[in-house]
Design a protein around this motif. Structure first.
Motif, PDB file in Angstrom:
ATOM      1  N   ARG A  79       0.825  -1.217   0.000  1.00 32.59           N
ATOM      2  CA  ARG A  79       0.000   0.000   0.000  1.00 32.59           C
ATOM      3  C   ARG A  79       0.860   1.269   0.000  1.00 32.59           C
ATOM      4  O   ARG A  79       0.337   2.371   0.118  1.00 32.59           O
ATOM      5  N   GLY A  80       2.175   1.103  -0.086  1.00 34.77           N
ATOM      6  CA  GLY A  80       3.059   2.254  -0.182  1.00 34.77           C
ATOM      7  C   GLY A  80       3.446   2.891   1.133  1.00 34.77           C
ATOM      8  O   GLY A  80       3.919   4.027   1.170  1.00 34.77           O
ATOM      9  N   VAL A  81       3.282   2.179   2.218  1.00 35.87           N
ATOM     10  CA  VAL A  81       3.614   2.715   3.541  1.00 35.87           C
ATOM     11  C   VAL A  81       5.129   2.866   3.681  1.00 35.87           C
ATOM     12  O   VAL A  81       5.890   1.987   3.278  1.00 35.87           O
ATOM     13  N   THR A  82       5.555   3.997   4.235  1.00 36.68           N
ATOM     14  CA  THR A  82       6.976   4.246   4.491  1.00 36.68           C
ATOM     15  C   THR A  82       7.324   4.137   5.970  1.00 36.68           C
ATOM     16  O   THR A  82       8.475   3.968   6.328  1.00 36.68           O
ATOM     17  N   ASP A  83       6.320   4.289   6.831  1.00 32.45           N
ATOM     18  CA  ASP A  83       6.509   4.259   8.284  1.00 32.45           C
ATOM     19  C   ASP A  83       5.462   3.329   8.883  1.00 32.45           C
ATOM     20  O   ASP A  83       4.255   3.571   8.726  1.00 32.45           O
ATOM     21  N   ILE A  84       5.944   2.279   9.548  1.00 34.02           N
ATOM     22  CA  ILE A  84       5.040   1.298  10.142  1.00 34.02           C
ATOM     23  C   ILE A  84       5.033   1.487  11.655  1.00 34.02           C
ATOM     24  O   ILE A  84       6.061   1.374  12.317  1.00 34.02           O
ATOM     25  N   PHE A  85       3.857   1.780  12.169  1.00 37.73           N
ATOM     26  CA  PHE A  85       3.659   1.906  13.612  1.00 37.73           C
ATOM     27  C   PHE A  85       3.180   0.540  14.107  1.00 37.73           C
ATOM     28  O   PHE A  85       2.088   0.100  13.748  1.00 37.73           O
ATOM     29  N   VAL A  86       4.022  -0.123  14.887  1.00 35.60           N
ATOM     30  CA  VAL A  86       3.759  -1.481  15.344  1.00 35.60           C
ATOM     31  C   VAL A  86       3.072  -1.412  16.701  1.00 35.60           C
ATOM     32  O   VAL A  86       3.654  -0.934  17.678  1.00 35.60           O
ATOM     33  N   LEU A  87       1.826  -1.872  16.759  1.00 35.65           N
ATOM     34  CA  LEU A  87       1.058  -1.836  17.996  1.00 35.65           C
ATOM     35  C   LEU A  87       0.782  -3.254  18.487  1.00 35.65           C
ATOM     36  O   LEU A  87      -0.048  -3.967  17.924  1.00 35.65           O
ATOM     37  N   PRO A  88       1.489  -3.674  19.537  1.00 39.34           N
ATOM     38  CA  PRO A  88       1.244  -5.010  20.076  1.00 39.34           C
ATOM     39  C   PRO A  88      -0.026  -5.024  20.929  1.00 39.34           C
ATOM     40  O   PRO A  88      -0.109  -4.330  21.939  1.00 39.34           O
ATOM     41  N   LEU A  89      -1.017  -5.770  20.484  1.00 36.50           N
ATOM     42  CA  LEU A  89      -2.278  -5.880  21.217  1.00 36.50           C
ATOM     43  C   LEU A  89      -2.148  -7.007  22.246  1.00 36.50           C
ATOM     44  O   LEU A  89      -2.734  -8.077  22.122  1.00 36.50           O
ATOM     45  N   PHE A  90      -1.315  -6.739  23.241  1.00 37.64           N
ATOM     46  CA  PHE A  90      -1.045  -7.672  24.333  1.00 37.64           C
ATOM     47  C   PHE A  90      -1.318  -6.932  25.633  1.00 37.64           C
ATOM     48  O   PHE A  90      -1.216  -5.707  25.692  1.00 37.64           O
ATOM     49  N   VAL A  91      -1.637  -7.670  26.670  1.00 35.49           N
ATOM     50  CA  VAL A  91      -1.995  -7.071  27.952  1.00 35.49           C
ATOM     51  C   VAL A  91      -0.819  -6.370  28.608  1.00 35.49           C
ATOM     52  O   VAL A  91      -0.966  -5.300  29.180  1.00 35.49           O
ATOM     53  N   SER A  92       0.375  -6.941  28.513  1.00 34.47           N
ATOM     54  CA  SER A  92       1.488  -6.450  29.321  1.00 34.47           C
ATOM     55  C   SER A  92       2.798  -6.336  28.564  1.00 34.47           C
ATOM     56  O   SER A  92       3.102  -7.153  27.697  1.00 34.47           O
ATOM     57  N   SER A  93       3.587  -5.345  28.954  1.00 34.52           N
ATOM     58  CA  SER A  93       4.963  -5.224  28.461  1.00 34.52           C
ATOM     59  C   SER A  93       5.818  -6.376  28.975  1.00 34.52           C
ATOM     60  O   SER A  93       6.932  -6.573  28.518  1.00 34.52           O
ATOM     61  N   GLY A  94       5.288  -7.104  29.932  1.00 33.26           N
ATOM     62  CA  GLY A  94       5.993  -8.248  30.488  1.00 33.26           C
ATOM     63  C   GLY A  94       5.835  -9.518  29.679  1.00 33.26           C
ATOM     64  O   GLY A  94       6.359 -10.565  30.046  1.00 33.26           O
ATOM     65  N   ALA A  95       5.139  -9.440  28.563  1.00 36.21           N
ATOM     66  CA  ALA A  95       4.969 -10.622  27.714  1.00 36.21           C
ATOM     67  C   ALA A  95       6.229 -10.825  26.879  1.00 36.21           C
ATOM     68  O   ALA A  95       6.644  -9.926  26.152  1.00 36.21           O
ATOM     69  N   THR A  96       6.830 -11.986  26.990  1.00 37.86           N
ATOM     70  CA  THR A  96       8.030 -12.253  26.194  1.00 37.86           C
ATOM     71  C   THR A  96       7.703 -12.221  24.700  1.00 37.86           C
ATOM     72  O   THR A  96       8.581 -11.922  23.886  1.00 37.86           O
ATOM     73  N   HIS A  97       6.459 -12.500  24.338  1.00 40.42           N
ATOM     74  CA  HIS A  97       6.068 -12.425  22.925  1.00 40.42           C
ATOM     75  C   HIS A  97       6.300 -11.016  22.376  1.00 40.42           C
ATOM     76  O   HIS A  97       6.738 -10.850  21.246  1.00 40.42           O
ATOM     77  N   VAL A  98       5.974 -10.008  23.183  1.00 44.70           N
ATOM     78  CA  VAL A  98       6.154  -8.628  22.734  1.00 44.70           C
ATOM     79  C   VAL A  98       7.634  -8.355  22.488  1.00 44.70           C
ATOM     80  O   VAL A  98       8.009  -7.739  21.483  1.00 44.70           O
ATOM     81  N   ASP A  99       8.485  -8.821  23.379  1.00 44.25           N
ATOM     82  CA  ASP A  99       9.918  -8.633  23.210  1.00 44.25           C
ATOM     83  C   ASP A  99      10.418  -9.372  21.962  1.00 44.25           C
ATOM     84  O   ASP A  99      11.217  -8.831  21.196  1.00 44.25           O
ATOM     85  N   ASP A 100       9.927 -10.583  21.744  1.00 47.74           N
ATOM     86  CA  ASP A 100      10.293 -11.339  20.539  1.00 47.74           C
ATOM     87  C   ASP A 100       9.926 -10.548  19.279  1.00 47.74           C
ATOM     88  O   ASP A 100      10.723 -10.439  18.340  1.00 47.74           O
ATOM     89  N   ILE A 101       8.714 -10.013  19.261  1.00 47.10           N
ATOM     90  CA  ILE A 101       8.233  -9.256  18.101  1.00 47.10           C
ATOM     91  C   ILE A 101       9.107  -8.027  17.870  1.00 47.10           C
ATOM     92  O   ILE A 101       9.556  -7.770  16.754  1.00 47.10           O
ATOM     93  N   MET A 102       9.351  -7.286  18.932  1.00 45.55           N
ATOM     94  CA  MET A 102      10.126  -6.053  18.769  1.00 45.55           C
ATOM     95  C   MET A 102      11.574  -6.344  18.361  1.00 45.55           C
ATOM     96  O   MET A 102      12.154  -5.603  17.562  1.00 45.55           O
ATOM     97  N   GLN A 103      12.161  -7.422  18.881  1.00 49.03           N
ATOM     98  CA  GLN A 103      13.508  -7.792  18.443  1.00 49.03           C
ATOM     99  C   GLN A 103      13.507  -8.130  16.954  1.00 49.03           C
ATOM    100  O   GLN A 103      14.435  -7.774  16.223  1.00 49.03           O
TER     101      GLN A 103
END
Length: 192
Positions: A79-103
């Motif tokens: 769709r021609g996006v140049t900037d992707i805002f990544v929003l993790p729809l998870f309950v907590s910053s303590g979720a290792t899944h969120v860290d995996d995604i961001m890494q």
């Protein structure tokens, strides 16, 4: 002859075409996937801009074939996006899944553990990492609305919040901090 400097304001600024990638866990339950899609669609309606709508794609960490994170990135890039805002729809910053995604999006690890995902191919798009829900006031309000139906006398009642948690020290701390802040929000607003 002396060269003159061109003021920086005369250079065209790079074109920015934002897009939002909402990432949730994924489920075999089609009803759960539909609920996520409905919530994302409702939020998307609020993002209309005079220059046109911001593309929003709902993707999943696992299980939902054809709608995984890389699929969502690819759709935004198409769709021609140049900037992707990544929003993790998870309950907590303590979720290792969120860290995996961001890494996998090139962010540094939150703790000592190495992420478990392959690096995502973003085609040169700039990544803007977001945060999970943690102690968002709107979520506290939603929880309070659900709790009020059950409550008779908040001042004499106790409320127990239960979260997934983590064995990893950094992530356990994040879970605990977020849940403590959420509990305080609910206690203050609800009188428990």
């Amino acid at each position: 002859m002396q060269a003159s400097a061109t003021p920086s304001s005369s250079f065209p600024s790079p074109i920015v075409r934002p897009g939002i990638l909402v990432i949730s866990h994924g489920s075999r339950d089609g009803g759960w996937v539909a609920l996520v899609d409905e919530a994302v669609e409702a939020a998307t309606i609020r993002l209309q801009q005079p220059a046109g709508p911001v593309p929003v794609v709902s993707s999943f960490l696992e299980i939902v074939e054809g709608r995984l994170i890389q699929d969502g990135v690819d759709e935004l890039l198409e769709r021609g996006v140049t900037d992707i805002f990544v929003l993790p729809l998870f309950v907590s910053s303590g979720a290792t899944h969120v860290d995996d995604i961001m890494q996998a999006f090139g962010q540094p690890p939150a703790g000592l553990r190495e992420g478990e995902l392959e690096v995502f191919h973003v085609g040169g798009a700039r990544i803007h990492p977001g945060r999970p829900i943690d102690d968002e006031p709107e979520i506290a309000e939603l929880l309070l609305a659900n709790i009020r139906e059950l409550s008779r006398d908040p001042a004499s009642e106790a409320l127990l919040l239960i979260g997934h948690g983590s064995r990893e020290p950094v992530f356990h701390g994040r879970w605990r901090e977020g849940m403590t802040r959420m509990a305080e929000r609910i206690r203050a607003a609800g009188g428990f």
